[in-house]
Design an enzyme around this catalytic site. Structure first.
Site, PDB file in Angstrom:
ATOM      1  N   VAL A  69       0.848  -1.198   0.000  1.00  0.00           N
ATOM      2  CA  VAL A  69       0.000   0.000   0.000  1.00  0.00           C
ATOM      3  C   VAL A  69       0.879   1.241   0.000  1.00  0.00           C
ATOM      4  O   VAL A  69       1.885   1.301   0.712  1.00  0.00           O
ATOM      5  CB  VAL A  69      -0.891   0.029   1.274  1.00  0.00           C
ATOM      6  CG1 VAL A  69      -1.755   1.274   1.311  1.00  0.00           C
ATOM      7  CG2 VAL A  69      -1.729  -1.236   1.391  1.00  0.00           C
ATOM      8  N   CYS A  70       0.500   2.238  -0.803  1.00  0.00           N
ATOM      9  CA  CYS A  70       1.117   3.559  -0.720  1.00  0.00           C
ATOM     10  C   CYS A  70       0.033   4.588  -1.000  1.00  0.00           C
ATOM     11  O   CYS A  70      -1.155   4.286  -0.869  1.00  0.00           O
ATOM     12  CB  CYS A  70       2.317   3.697  -1.666  1.00  0.00           C
ATOM     13  SG  CYS A  70       1.893   3.732  -3.408  1.00  0.00           S
ATOM     14  N   GLN A  71       0.410   5.799  -1.366  1.00  0.00           N
ATOM     15  CA  GLN A  71      -0.581   6.850  -1.582  1.00  0.00           C
ATOM     16  C   GLN A  71      -1.431   6.581  -2.820  1.00  0.00           C
ATOM     17  O   GLN A  71      -2.645   6.604  -2.759  1.00  0.00           O
ATOM     18  CB  GLN A  71       0.110   8.211  -1.687  1.00  0.00           C
ATOM     19  CG  GLN A  71      -0.824   9.391  -1.629  1.00  0.00           C
ATOM     20  CD  GLN A  71      -1.416   9.606  -0.248  1.00  0.00           C
ATOM     21  OE1 GLN A  71      -0.989   9.031   0.740  1.00  0.00           O
ATOM     22  NE2 GLN A  71      -2.450  10.426  -0.170  1.00  0.00           N
ATOM     23  N   GLY A  73       0.032   4.279  -5.616  1.00  0.00           N
ATOM     24  CA  GLY A  73       0.497   3.064  -6.279  1.00  0.00           C
ATOM     25  C   GLY A  73       1.948   3.075  -6.698  1.00  0.00           C
ATOM     26  O   GLY A  73       2.557   2.022  -6.878  1.00  0.00           O
ATOM     27  N   ILE A  98      -3.986   4.181  -1.094  1.00  0.00           N
ATOM     28  CA  ILE A  98      -4.888   4.645  -0.026  1.00  0.00           C
ATOM     29  C   ILE A  98      -5.917   5.624  -0.589  1.00  0.00           C
ATOM     30  O   ILE A  98      -7.040   5.712  -0.080  1.00  0.00           O
ATOM     31  CB  ILE A  98      -4.089   5.258   1.150  1.00  0.00           C
ATOM     32  CG1 ILE A  98      -4.959   5.453   2.395  1.00  0.00           C
ATOM     33  CG2 ILE A  98      -3.447   6.562   0.771  1.00  0.00           C
ATOM     34  CD1 ILE A  98      -5.133   4.204   3.207  1.00  0.00           C
TER      35      ILE A  98
END
Length: 196
Positions: A69-71, A73, A98
């Site tokens: 998971v990141c902001q 992708g 996210i």
């Protein structure tokens, strides 16, 4: 040769993975500041900037399915590449990060409101380009090279899916919190114990 990217999973499929296979781990590779601001309940935070020093340990101790998971992708894909290069095949990427998770109306734990790293990069790059252009128009045309360098850097970042400015900004005190003990996070990730 770099392994192919791991499969993308949308937010609803990710939530179903976690529900149907509780051993599934959510590995959030954003900065501690971004993680503190909003994260998926049960996620583990190992920032991309420190992932390299823990990647071998993670690959050797975590057998469960992992959703990166990141902001949005980009950083999750970088983490995926680093972990897959060590032979990990139990990885998935949260499609849209996210941002997509929240847009789908999924639950997040919220903390201190902070500015996302991606937004900080846009503001910083825009400010440098504007200053370079103003200096080129008012002082010396050679200052246009500042704007040109930033423009080239942004194109390079887009093509390679890496961002040197983002990595530098991630190291600023604003983006670091005292709440992220990466070693403890990796140990919790391996055992599946709750972090918060």
């Amino acid at each position: 040769m770099t392994a192919l990217a791991s499969p993308l999973v949308d937010p609803r499929a990710t939530a179903e993975m976690v529900r149907s296979a509780p051993a599934t781990r959510l590995l959030d590779v954003r900065t501690p500041g971004e993680f503190e601001m909003a994260h998926i309940p049960g996620a583990y935070n190992v920032p991309l900037a420190t992932l390299a020093e823990h990647a071998r340990e993670i690959s050797s101790i975590v057998d469960a399915q992992i959703v990166l998971v990141c902001q949005s992708g980009s950083r999750a894909r970088q983490a995926d590449s680093a972990l897959r290069s060590l032979g990990m095949s139990n990885l998935h990427l949260l499609d849209g990060g996210i941002i997509a998770w929240q847009a789908a109306g999924m639950t997040v734990n919220r903390g201190v409101k902070r500015m996302s790293l991606e937004r900080q990069v846009r503001i910083t790059a825009g400010a440098i380009v504007a200053v370079g252009a103003i200096l080129a128009l008012s002082v010396n045309p050679l200052f246009a090279s500042i704007s040109a360098l930033i423009g080239c850097g942004l194109v390079f970042a887009g093509l390679t899916d890496t961002c040197a400015m983002g990595m530098l900004l991630a190291r600023l005190p604003y983006n670091r919190t005292n709440s992220c003990d990466v070693g403890a996070m990796v140990r919790a990730l391996s055992s599946g114990t709750s972090t918060r």
